[in-house]
Write a protein that holds these residues in place. Structure first.
Motif, PDB file in Angstrom:
ATOM      1  N   VAL A  12       0.864  -1.184   0.000  1.00 49.97           N
ATOM      2  CA  VAL A  12       0.000   0.000   0.000  1.00 49.97           C
ATOM      3  C   VAL A  12       0.896   1.229   0.000  1.00 49.97           C
ATOM      4  O   VAL A  12       1.748   1.405   0.883  1.00 49.97           O
ATOM      5  CB  VAL A  12      -0.927   0.001   1.230  1.00 49.97           C
ATOM      6  N   THR A  13       0.722   2.078  -0.999  1.00 48.89           N
ATOM      7  CA  THR A  13       1.578   3.264  -1.120  1.00 48.89           C
ATOM      8  C   THR A  13       0.999   4.493  -0.438  1.00 48.89           C
ATOM      9  O   THR A  13       1.742   5.432  -0.136  1.00 48.89           O
ATOM     10  CB  THR A  13       1.835   3.581  -2.598  1.00 48.89           C
ATOM     11  N   ALA A  14      -0.309   4.513  -0.205  1.00 50.17           N
ATOM     12  CA  ALA A  14      -0.936   5.660   0.457  1.00 50.17           C
ATOM     13  C   ALA A  14      -2.303   5.236   0.987  1.00 50.17           C
ATOM     14  O   ALA A  14      -2.951   4.335   0.441  1.00 50.17           O
ATOM     15  CB  ALA A  14      -1.092   6.836  -0.504  1.00 50.17           C
ATOM     16  N   THR A  15      -2.735   5.887   2.059  1.00 50.79           N
ATOM     17  CA  THR A  15      -4.026   5.595   2.671  1.00 50.79           C
ATOM     18  C   THR A  15      -4.677   6.886   3.136  1.00 50.79           C
ATOM     19  O   THR A  15      -4.007   7.738   3.720  1.00 50.79           O
ATOM     20  CB  THR A  15      -3.866   4.656   3.887  1.00 50.79           C
ATOM     21  N   VAL A  16      -5.980   7.010   2.873  1.00 51.03           N
ATOM     22  CA  VAL A  16      -6.761   8.112   3.430  1.00 51.03           C
ATOM     23  C   VAL A  16      -8.046   7.544   4.011  1.00 51.03           C
ATOM     24  O   VAL A  16      -8.514   6.480   3.605  1.00 51.03           O
ATOM     25  CB  VAL A  16      -7.097   9.185   2.367  1.00 51.03           C
ATOM     26  N   THR A  17      -8.612   8.271   4.991  1.00 57.53           N
ATOM     27  CA  THR A  17      -9.863   7.854   5.620  1.00 57.53           C
ATOM     28  C   THR A  17     -10.868   8.991   5.455  1.00 57.53           C
ATOM     29  O   THR A  17     -10.930   9.903   6.295  1.00 57.53           O
ATOM     30  CB  THR A  17      -9.650   7.524   7.105  1.00 57.53           C
ATOM     31  N   PRO A  18     -11.653   8.972   4.368  1.00 59.61           N
ATOM     32  CA  PRO A  18     -12.561  10.087   4.088  1.00 59.61           C
ATOM     33  C   PRO A  18     -13.782  10.148   5.006  1.00 59.61           C
ATOM     34  O   PRO A  18     -14.456  11.174   5.057  1.00 59.61           O
ATOM     35  CB  PRO A  18     -12.978   9.848   2.632  1.00 59.61           C
ATOM     36  N   PHE A  19     -14.074   9.052   5.708  1.00 63.63           N
ATOM     37  CA  PHE A  19     -15.248   9.051   6.599  1.00 63.63           C
ATOM     38  C   PHE A  19     -14.946   8.222   7.835  1.00 63.63           C
ATOM     39  O   PHE A  19     -14.414   7.118   7.742  1.00 63.63           O
ATOM     40  CB  PHE A  19     -16.476   8.485   5.892  1.00 63.63           C
ATOM     41  N   THR A  20     -15.311   8.767   9.008  1.00 64.48           N
ATOM     42  CA  THR A  20     -15.200   8.030  10.262  1.00 64.48           C
ATOM     43  C   THR A  20     -16.521   8.143  11.004  1.00 64.48           C
ATOM     44  O   THR A  20     -16.989   9.260  11.289  1.00 64.48           O
ATOM     45  CB  THR A  20     -14.063   8.588  11.135  1.00 64.48           C
ATOM     46  N   GLY A  21     -17.146   6.984  11.297  1.00 67.31           N
ATOM     47  CA  GLY A  21     -18.406   6.958  12.023  1.00 67.31           C
ATOM     48  C   GLY A  21     -18.213   6.535  13.461  1.00 67.31           C
ATOM     49  O   GLY A  21     -17.098   6.481  13.978  1.00 67.31           O
ATOM     50  N   ASN A  22     -19.324   6.212  14.136  1.00 72.11           N
ATOM     51  CA  ASN A  22     -19.258   5.829  15.547  1.00 72.11           C
ATOM     52  C   ASN A  22     -18.535   4.502  15.752  1.00 72.11           C
ATOM     53  O   ASN A  22     -17.786   4.332  16.721  1.00 72.11           O
ATOM     54  CB  ASN A  22     -20.676   5.727  16.131  1.00 72.11           C
ATOM     55  N   LYS A  23     -18.761   3.556  14.852  1.00 75.43           N
ATOM     56  CA  LYS A  23     -18.194   2.220  15.016  1.00 75.43           C
ATOM     57  C   LYS A  23     -17.302   1.806  13.852  1.00 75.43           C
ATOM     58  O   LYS A  23     -16.425   0.959  14.020  1.00 75.43           O
ATOM     59  CB  LYS A  23     -19.317   1.183  15.169  1.00 75.43           C
ATOM     60  N   THR A  24     -17.547   2.346  12.666  1.00 77.15           N
ATOM     61  CA  THR A  24     -16.795   1.948  11.487  1.00 77.15           C
ATOM     62  C   THR A  24     -16.292   3.183  10.744  1.00 77.15           C
ATOM     63  O   THR A  24     -16.694   4.313  11.040  1.00 77.15           O
ATOM     64  CB  THR A  24     -17.658   1.096  10.535  1.00 77.15           C
ATOM     65  N   SER A  25     -15.420   2.944   9.777  1.00 75.31           N
ATOM     66  CA  SER A  25     -14.926   4.035   8.945  1.00 75.31           C
ATOM     67  C   SER A  25     -14.763   3.528   7.518  1.00 75.31           C
ATOM     68  O   SER A  25     -14.882   2.325   7.253  1.00 75.31           O
ATOM     69  CB  SER A  25     -13.587   4.565   9.482  1.00 75.31           C
ATOM     70  N   VAL A  26     -14.513   4.454   6.605  1.00 72.85           N
ATOM     71  CA  VAL A  26     -14.249   4.098   5.210  1.00 72.85           C
ATOM     72  C   VAL A  26     -12.815   4.512   4.891  1.00 72.85           C
ATOM     73  O   VAL A  26     -12.394   5.619   5.209  1.00 72.85           O
ATOM     74  CB  VAL A  26     -15.232   4.795   4.254  1.00 72.85           C
ATOM     75  N   ARG A  27     -12.081   3.589   4.279  1.00 73.78           N
ATOM     76  CA  ARG A  27     -10.668   3.821   3.977  1.00 73.78           C
ATOM     77  C   ARG A  27     -10.429   3.635   2.486  1.00 73.78           C
ATOM     78  O   ARG A  27     -11.057   2.781   1.851  1.00 73.78           O
ATOM     79  CB  ARG A  27      -9.805   2.847   4.780  1.00 73.78           C
TER      80      ARG A  27
END
Length: 208
Positions: A12-27
């Motif tokens: 993996v060359t780069a990672t961003v997390t555009p959304f973070t919720g109460n229990k889960t997130s999107v990466r």
């Protein structure tokens, strides 16, 4: 030796997390492919879950009916819940869920199966337990709220659930996998061949 899944991790060359919720997130990961190209992969980051196929002495499975907003359905399910605490012992979590959702305890616990629910878009891992020798839990019932406030409970014969799964009338992942797995186990090596309740779970390592 039978076939088995194997761990592997591409660069993996780069990672961003555009959304973070109460229990889960999107990466979003930028992943190097075997041909050297790099492509983005979006997925939900999930803490993991446990589920309990609890079956009584009359060969009936404890099931719950609950509204699930993303699919706009009220689904029949088996007791289940998130691994809210990092490193939490999954057996302890399963026992808690059985108590909180059904006010039931079990004396005999085995690992029925481990699954990734949607590995193409989510890293959720679920351990499904088989629980037997059921009895009513002591003390007051756990106070429920939100979707669980109007949750129905029933005990349905295992063979009836299998027929309903095959007919396309039941859709909850853990219920479908659980009842079919138990049916296969009984037709094969038997329940005594199942892994112990504290068996290692590499997908979600835990302390005993």
């Amino acid at each position: 030796m039978g076939i088995q899944d194997t761990p592997e991790e591409w660069q993996v060359t780069a990672t961003v997390t555009p959304f973070t919720g109460n229990k889960t997130s999107v990466r979003t990961d930028q992943v190097v492919m075997p041909d050297g190209s790099v492509h983005g992969r979006d997925y939900q980051v999930h803490p993991g879950s446990v589920a309990v196929l609890a079956i009584d002495d009359e060969d009936r499975v404890l099931v719950l009916r609950q509204y699930r907003h993303p699919v706009r359905h009220r689904l029949w399910e088996i007791p289940a819940g998130l691994l809210d605490i990092p490193g939490e012992n999954p057996l302890h979590a399963a026992q808690r869920e059985l108590y909180e959702e059904a006010h039931v305890k079990a004396e005999d616990w085995r690992v029925l199966t481990d699954v990734y629910t949607t590995p193409g878009g989510c890293d959720e891992a679920v351990r499904i337990f088989l629980a037997r020798d059921l009895s009513e839990a002591e003390g007051e019932r756990y106070a429920v709220a939100e979707e669980e406030a109007d949750m129905e409970q029933a005990r349905v014969p295992l063979d009836e659930l299998v027929r309903s799964v095959i007919a396309g009338d039941l859709h909850n992942n853990c219920l479908v996998v659980g009842v079919l797995a138990l049916t296969a186990v009984r037709a094969g090596d038997g329940v005594d061949a199942l892994r112990p309740a504290e068996a290692p779970w590499p997908a979600r390592p835990f302390e005993a």
